[in-house]
Scaffold this motif. Structure first.
Motif, PDB file in Angstrom:
ATOM      1  N   VAL A  26       0.800  -1.401  -0.017  1.00 24.62           N
ATOM      2  CA  VAL A  26       0.077  -0.039  -0.082  1.00 24.62           C
ATOM      3  C   VAL A  26       0.847   1.213   0.004  1.00 24.62           C
ATOM      4  O   VAL A  26       0.503   2.336  -0.679  1.00 24.62           O
ATOM      5  N   ALA A  27       2.103   1.244   0.951  1.00 23.74           N
ATOM      6  CA  ALA A  27       2.935   2.276   0.787  1.00 23.74           C
ATOM      7  C   ALA A  27       3.518   2.632  -0.487  1.00 23.74           C
ATOM      8  O   ALA A  27       3.991   3.660  -0.772  1.00 23.74           O
ATOM      9  N   GLU A 193      11.850   5.371  -8.637  1.00 24.44           N
ATOM     10  CA  GLU A 193      12.564   6.248  -7.829  1.00 24.44           C
ATOM     11  C   GLU A 193      12.665   7.729  -7.949  1.00 24.44           C
ATOM     12  O   GLU A 193      12.995   8.426  -7.193  1.00 24.44           O
ATOM     13  N   THR A 194      11.679   8.181  -8.858  1.00 27.59           N
ATOM     14  CA  THR A 194      11.820   9.514  -9.388  1.00 27.59           C
ATOM     15  C   THR A 194      11.188  10.462  -8.457  1.00 27.59           C
ATOM     16  O   THR A 194      11.547  11.551  -8.183  1.00 27.59           O
ATOM     17  N   SER A 195      10.026  10.096  -7.793  1.00 27.57           N
ATOM     18  CA  SER A 195       9.166  10.983  -7.329  1.00 27.57           C
ATOM     19  C   SER A 195       9.495  10.954  -5.780  1.00 27.57           C
ATOM     20  O   SER A 195       8.842  10.073  -4.715  1.00 27.57           O
ATOM     21  N   ALA A 196      10.463  11.689  -5.180  1.00 24.84           N
ATOM     22  CA  ALA A 196      10.762  11.706  -3.746  1.00 24.84           C
ATOM     23  C   ALA A 196       9.516  12.130  -2.830  1.00 24.84           C
ATOM     24  O   ALA A 196       9.302  11.508  -1.682  1.00 24.84           O
ATOM     25  N   ILE A 197       8.853  13.073  -3.147  1.00 25.30           N
ATOM     26  CA  ILE A 197       7.752  13.407  -2.309  1.00 25.30           C
ATOM     27  C   ILE A 197       6.779  12.243  -2.217  1.00 25.30           C
ATOM     28  O   ILE A 197       6.187  11.812  -1.107  1.00 25.30           O
ATOM     29  N   LEU A 198       6.321  11.349  -3.207  1.00 31.14           N
ATOM     30  CA  LEU A 198       5.386  10.213  -3.158  1.00 31.14           C
ATOM     31  C   LEU A 198       5.757   9.295  -2.260  1.00 31.14           C
ATOM     32  O   LEU A 198       5.147   8.558  -1.596  1.00 31.14           O
ATOM     33  N   LEU A 199       7.159   9.068  -2.607  1.00 30.20           N
ATOM     34  CA  LEU A 199       7.761   7.863  -1.676  1.00 30.20           C
ATOM     35  C   LEU A 199       7.779   8.483  -0.213  1.00 30.20           C
ATOM     36  O   LEU A 199       7.652   7.399   0.772  1.00 30.20           O
TER      37      LEU A 199
END
Length: 324
Positions: A26-27, A193-199
């Motif tokens: 889910v994360a 790996e590209t979206s730091a905010i969503l990670l």
């Protein structure tokens, strides 16, 4: 007073491996959605193939090879398959991903005894295996196509920001992108790996659910920022800014979801801090001095190999005993 006795464990919980793995999946959903938007439907296809093939391979190993007819999938293989899919390029053929999944589940995980026994993170070890075996497919990067309906054949190839930094310098990087693009993921790179905010949003979900401890990612990211600040003060054009190194490449995916693996990270808080610092230092040394522009995968795997030594030397003192 009547006392009752029973065998361990005495502390019980309603949690299970399946519930924990479901929370991890889910994360990672926001990263999958972002990867699908930036790189097209093929990114989603690879994510599904990674999860399904991993579960089927583990089911075959357990039911057929290890003769465990009572085995029921617990989702751990699906997490490995999904993480591996998020760690490859959208240019990767599906069969290459399946080969990596076989390596992750059969060699890195079950050759060591299965869940809880593996020394190295299976997804990262498989990524390095694929990088060595299929370097062209693993280092071909696409520009974001920004469409959920797009397909990988619609995309154009590009270089990652880290590769541009190493070859052309920091000013050239900032000519082609900005910090906002880096933060949201509108750049070339691996699928997840590209979206730091969503990670980070996915990480906060795991933190809220109590599935993860903050010490490893905090020390990992903190060390990267410290080392990057030192080098940036020496030569900004060559080494790049701390913010750039925080948002570029696989640092956020590695620090938040790979280095925090329960099986392959230290057990003690002091050990986790040492582990995080080691990952951060090695990541930056490889980025700065290595021939490959990214060092997250190798740094975590190297520190995985040191975990038994770290655990041995960071064991807390047993109450009532003197230190030898």
């Amino acid at each position: 007073m009547k006392l009752s006795t029973s065998s361990a464990p005495h502390v019980r919980t309603k949690d299970s491996t399946s519930k924990i793995m479901l929370d991890v999946i889910v994360a990672l959903v926001p990263a999958v959605i972002a990867g699908t938007y930036f790189f097209g439907l093929y990114a989603l296809v690879l994510s599904v193939i990674g999860m399904v093939s991993a579960e089927l391979i583990e089911l075959f190993i357990m039911r057929v090879l290890r003769k465990d007819k009572s085995f029921v999938p617990n989702g751990s293989a699906a997490v490995t398959g999904l993480l591996l899919a998020l760690n490859v390029s959208a240019a990767t053929p599906w069969w290459v991903l399946v080969i990596g999944v076989v390596f992750a589940i059969a060699i890195v995980k079950h050759a060591f005894g299965g869940l809880g026994q593996n020394i190295f993170n299976p997804a990262l070890a498989a990524r390095v295996f694929l990088l060595v075996s299929f370097p062209t497919a693993m280092t071909t990067w696409y520009k974001p196509i920004n469409s959920f309906a797009g397909w990988y054949t619609d995309a154009q190839t590009t270089a990652t920001p880290l590769a541009i930094l190493k070859l052309q310098g920091f000013s050239k990087v900032m000519e082609n992108t900005n910090y906002l693009d880096l933060a949201f993921g509108n750049i070339g790179g691996c699928i997840g790996e590209t979206s730091a905010i969503l990670l980070f949003i996915g990480f906060m979900y795991l933190l809220f659910r109590g599935r993860i401890k903050v010490i490893v990612p905090a020390t990992y990211i903190g060390t990267v920022l410290v080392v990057a600040s030192i080098f940036y003060s020496i030569n900004p054009e060559r080494f790049g800014s701390p913010t750039f190194h925080l948002l570029a490449g696989g640092l956020m995916l590695g620090a938040l979801f790979m280095a925090t693996d329960m099986v392959t990270s230290p057990m003690t808080l002091k050990g986790q801090a040492i582990f995080g610092v080691g990952c951060g230092v090695l990541t930056m040394l490889i980025r700065y001095l290595g021939g490959y522009p990214e060092g997250v995968s190798l740094s975590i795997l190297l520190m995985n190999g040191l975990v038994p030594i770290i655990d041995r030397h960071t064991q807390p003192k047993i109450f009532g005993r003197r230190k030898a």
